[in-house]
Design an enzyme around this catalytic site. Sequence first.
Site, PDB file in Angstrom:
ATOM      1  N   ASP A 289     -10.717  -6.174   6.331  1.00  0.00           N
ATOM      2  CA  ASP A 289      -9.740  -5.179   5.891  1.00  0.00           C
ATOM      3  C   ASP A 289     -10.268  -4.415   4.674  1.00  0.00           C
ATOM      4  O   ASP A 289     -10.259  -3.188   4.677  1.00  0.00           O
ATOM      5  CB  ASP A 289      -8.391  -5.841   5.591  1.00  0.00           C
TER       6      ASP A 289
ATOM      7  N   SER B 164      11.431   0.547   7.763  1.00  0.00           N
ATOM      8  CA  SER B 164      10.744  -0.675   7.362  1.00  0.00           C
ATOM      9  C   SER B 164      11.678  -1.861   7.491  1.00  0.00           C
ATOM     10  O   SER B 164      12.877  -1.749   7.190  1.00  0.00           O
ATOM     11  CB  SER B 164      10.258  -0.560   5.918  1.00  0.00           C
ATOM     12  N   ARG B 165      11.142  -2.978   7.893  1.00  0.00           N
ATOM     13  CA  ARG B 165      11.935  -4.221   7.923  1.00  0.00           C
ATOM     14  C   ARG B 165      12.203  -4.757   6.530  1.00  0.00           C
ATOM     15  O   ARG B 165      13.051  -5.626   6.343  1.00  0.00           O
ATOM     16  CB  ARG B 165      11.192  -5.287   8.732  1.00  0.00           C
TER      17      ARG B 165
ATOM     18  N   ILE C 224       0.827  -1.206   0.000  1.00  0.00           N
ATOM     19  CA  ILE C 224       0.000   0.000   0.000  1.00  0.00           C
ATOM     20  C   ILE C 224       0.864   1.260   0.000  1.00  0.00           C
ATOM     21  O   ILE C 224       0.528   2.259  -0.636  1.00  0.00           O
ATOM     22  CB  ILE C 224      -0.987  -0.001   1.185  1.00  0.00           C
TER      23      ILE C 224
ATOM     24  N   LYS D 184      -5.613   2.791   7.219  1.00  0.00           N
ATOM     25  CA  LYS D 184      -6.783   2.106   7.758  1.00  0.00           C
ATOM     26  C   LYS D 184      -6.504   0.599   7.844  1.00  0.00           C
ATOM     27  O   LYS D 184      -5.709   0.076   7.035  1.00  0.00           O
ATOM     28  CB  LYS D 184      -8.017   2.402   6.930  1.00  0.00           C
TER      29      LYS D 184
END
Length: 308
Positions: A168, A36-37, A14, A90
């Site tokens: 979701d 971020s991983r 996303i 979200k």
Amino acid sequence: MSPIRLAIVGLGKIARDQHIPAIAKTDGIELVAIASRHGGLDGLPWFTDIESLLAEGPAIDAVALCTPPQVRRQQAAVALAAGKQVLLEKPPGATVSELLPLIQAAKNGSQTLFATWHSRFSPAVKPARAFLAEHGVRRVEIEWKEDVRVWHPGQAWIWEPGGLGVFDPGINALSILTDILPAPVFLTRAELAFPANRDAPIAADLAFSDSSGFPVNAAFDFRQTGPQTWDIRVETDAGQLVLGKGGATLSLDGKALIGEPEAEYPNIYKRFVELIAARESDVDLTPLQHVADAFLLGRRTTVEDFED
């Protein structure tokens, strides 16, 4: 005025597909770092987590949390404690109650906390809300069906507790519903289908009503292949109003009223810039509350295993 210096936390699908292009199109904000991983972006400082970003990274004013909902509460708390403005993808969290201290923390610090519902920024939503404010609603039918393998490939978190499963995408429909109806609705029935090997539902059938008693029915499904379906049909005293393609189109008795290009995420970042300038927050928990109610009232059935 200098642009808002923003870091994205969580560089998944996303973030890459929507957030990064939207930020580039939005005046008054610029992307300056990634945490971020799963790696970073060429030309930008990269850190593995929000703590190292805040301790060792460049100066930032705000963060966009695009991580799975199960870890957002802690990340948002850290960012707010560091004086940053916070945008939440979200759903804004894994539970309703965990968000209340974040709202208070933002208020105490005169900071912005923005719980985004991207579908509310679809072009058909505002005109639909205006139409329904003037015409009586008789019935609502929601059909929100998509292929999880296309939209969430290999994303195991969505099947874990707090990942919401089919809610979701389904929460996008609920975010539109609660924005366009002139009065609140409440859940009366829920049927939830859980794969035998998963901890979140793959399909859901819901029924809502309001104080006047008109029915609202919603069918969510993650098993749709071929054309995807994101439609809300509202029977009114002036005809059938249809929000199609997730709110991208609007028609009345088959006559097209709205059909504009998608601009959800640029509009989200425009709103974020406005909120920061005004030192305001925007956190509506109603869609997440409806999902929580579905888990409370839901009759659970077990269906075949799901393998990605």
